[in-house]
Scaffold this motif. Structure first.
Motif: not given
Length: 561
Positions: A154-156, A161-163, A187-188, A194-197
């Protein structure tokens, strides 16, 4: 009344309840938790549409509370799920700290859904990971290392998402939602973060690695919120859909349902089904239509409730028998009839059987994909439905129907546990029998979808029959599957990277603990000498901390004012 509803965000009630749970006696903390979470449901339903609460902080406008057609139903179902989760935690003897951490995690999840700008979402997003990690760690033992791996994943994802949000702000000049997300790289990166979560295939390992480890009450909380917040965020990032996103949804459905069939631990099996069922939501968002959005939110709402109920059943099995291994369970239909009945409700709901909630939500997703012309994707989702039926036929047979391979001691069920299971089963029946209760609250447009039309009933009957037949045919082969972490073999690089990162963090933490202990020991010796010379010296540090805390609160109040 409206002024009161608009002056404070609903998620504040969760956080205040968490604070009470830290300091109050256990019973009081749980009572406050149930009341605080339950009151947010009418709070959200009564709030005027498009109402907002905006503050200025650090030179930016932040929308701490926005009720729109997408946020309202998601936050409201979170309120229901949170109330049930707190009551279940009390019934399964979870301690006060588990309650406090769970309330904080669920409150941050509600905040993530209700905030109206990307900057505030980032804050909630990171806090969601922190509170979940602490909730897992609190259980100790075998939950600690998976908790570290959870944090690494979730750090990754959070960094991506921050970037994405920074690039989006650079492109459009505002953090406000509602103006779309900048195309291209922003968007990518956002979809990947978001895909990690969400548990995209290849990024999903943290779900089955983490969710079976902590206290059963913590598993119920985790199952209900993290991935569903990500579904909501994905709908904000790609409101017009994406073919790649849709196909990733199909891959999640097929891969995770296959993995679920191979599991012998009930909570691991359910964890893979989280990934699979979220795949339906991802596919629905990916088709980019109003019906797709409606289907995603509908399936999110029903899934939060029936998957929470399934984890409650798994917890009841562990709580009362001491095991959740399908290789050791058996014959519990006679010894735990209420739990068996509740399991059937949840299993029929997730399998999409008529009369239960999953039937009306999954049917809407399939119809949205079909209307978009995605025949191959539609078939992927249908095959996933067959695998879901097979999985829960397997759980029902091995846990409740067959004779146990060895004697099982079954402890009596507390009245509170039985009551929570019964109440938690009601929505999965109500939404199935009265689909308009669900459809009337959805964003988008259901397109006049009629779930009980003859054609829909025929499709579901064929899927259900195929799943039951597949289990009857493959039962002996499934029984020979060893109790192994199959995903670890399929994703060795991801597992080793996460494990190595966790080990590095643990080692660094131990070194830091040692250095801190040495420093504190030396400081304590000096302070003891000072205290002997000045009896007020020991009180001075405490007084300074109280003054600093008071100044911090005063500055916060002034800023918000």
């Amino acid at each position: 009344m409206n002024d009161l509803l608009l002056s404070v965000p609903p998620w504040v009630a969760f956080l205040l309840a968490a604070a009470v749970a830290f300091v109050a006696p256990r019973r009081i903390g749980y009572l406050v938790g149930v009341l605080a979470t339950a009151i947010t449901v009418p709070w959200l339903l009564l709030a005027p549409a498009e109402s907002t609460l905006v503050v200025s902080s650090l030179g930016f406008e932040q929308t701490l509370y926005r009720v729109d057609a997408l946020a309202r139903p998601v936050a409201a179902v979170f309120g229901v799920a949170a109330t049930l989760a707190v009551a279940y935690a009390y019934a399964t003897d979870a301690d006060a700290r588990t309650n406090a951490y769970a309330l904080a995690h669920m409150g941050v999840a509600v905040a993530a859904v209700l905030v109206g700008d990307w900057l505030s979402l980032l804050v909630a997003w990171e806090l969601l990971a922190v509170t979940a990690t602490v909730l897992v760690w609190h259980h100790g033992g075998t939950a600690v290392r998976p908790g570290f791996r959870y944090a690494v994943y979730h750090l990754v994802g959070g960094a991506l998402l921050v970037a994405a949000v920074v690039l989006h702000y650079t492109a459009v000049g505002t953090f406000a939602m509602g103006v779309g997300f900048a195309d291209g790289l922003p968007t990518a990166l956002a979809v990947l973060g978001v895909g990690v979560n969400l548990g995209f295939v290849g990024l999903h390992y943290w779900v089955p690695d983490t969710y079976p480890r902590p206290h059963v009450a913590a598993s119920v909380v985790l199952a209900g919120f993290t991935t569903k917040v990500a579904v909501y965020a994905l709908a904000r990032v790609v409101p017009d859909g994406s073919a790649l996103v849709a196909w990733m949804g199909g891959a999640m459905v097929l891969y995770a349902v296959w993995m679920a069939v191979l599991q012998t631990d009930v909570r691991r099996l359910l964890s893979y089904h989280i990934v699979s069922q979220v795949g339906y939501m991802v596919a629905a968002i990916g088709v980019g239509t109003a019906a797709g959005t409606a289907g995603a939110v509908a399936h999110l709402s029903t899934h939060v409730l029936y998957k929470g109920l399934l984890f409650m059943v798994a917890g009841a099995l562990l709580y009362r028998t001491g095991t959740e291994s399908l290789k050791r369970l058996g014959g519990l239909g006679r010894r735990m009839p209420l739990t068996f009945a509740v399991f059937l409700v949840a299993a029929l709901a997730i399998s999409g059987v008529p009369g239960f909630s999953g039937f009306v939500s999954k049917g809407l997703v399939l119809k949205a994909v079909e209307q978009r012309g995605g025949d191959l994707l539609w078939w992927a989702l249908v095959i996933g439905g067959v695998g879901t039926v097979l999985s829960f036929a397997k759980v029902g047979y091995y846990a409740f129907v067959r004779t146990a391979p060895e004697p099982l001691d079954v402890r009596p069920a507390p009245l509170a546990l039985s009551a929570v299971l019964l109440v938690a089963a009601v929505p999965s029946i109500a939404f199935g029998l009265a689909p308009d209760l669900l459809y009337g609250a959805l964003p988008g447009d259901t397109g006049g979808f009629a779930p009980y039309a003859a054609a829909e009933l025929t499709k579901v009957a064929l899927v259900t029959a195929a799943g039951v037949l597949a289990f009857a045919t493959l039962r002996d082969a499934i029984a020979r599957v060893p109790s192994a972490d199959v995903d670890r073999l399929l994703h060795p690089v991801a597992f080793r990277l996460a494990t190595a990162s966790a080990d590095a963090v643990i080692a660094a933490g131990r070194r830091a603990d040692g250095a801190l202990a040495t420093a504190l020991s030396r400081s304590t010796d000096r302070l003891a000498d000072d205290d002997r010379r000045d009896p007020l010296g020991g009180r001075f540090g405490t007084t300074l901390l109280v003054v600093a805390a008071a100044l911090g609160v005063a500055l916060l109040v002034a800023q918000l004012g």
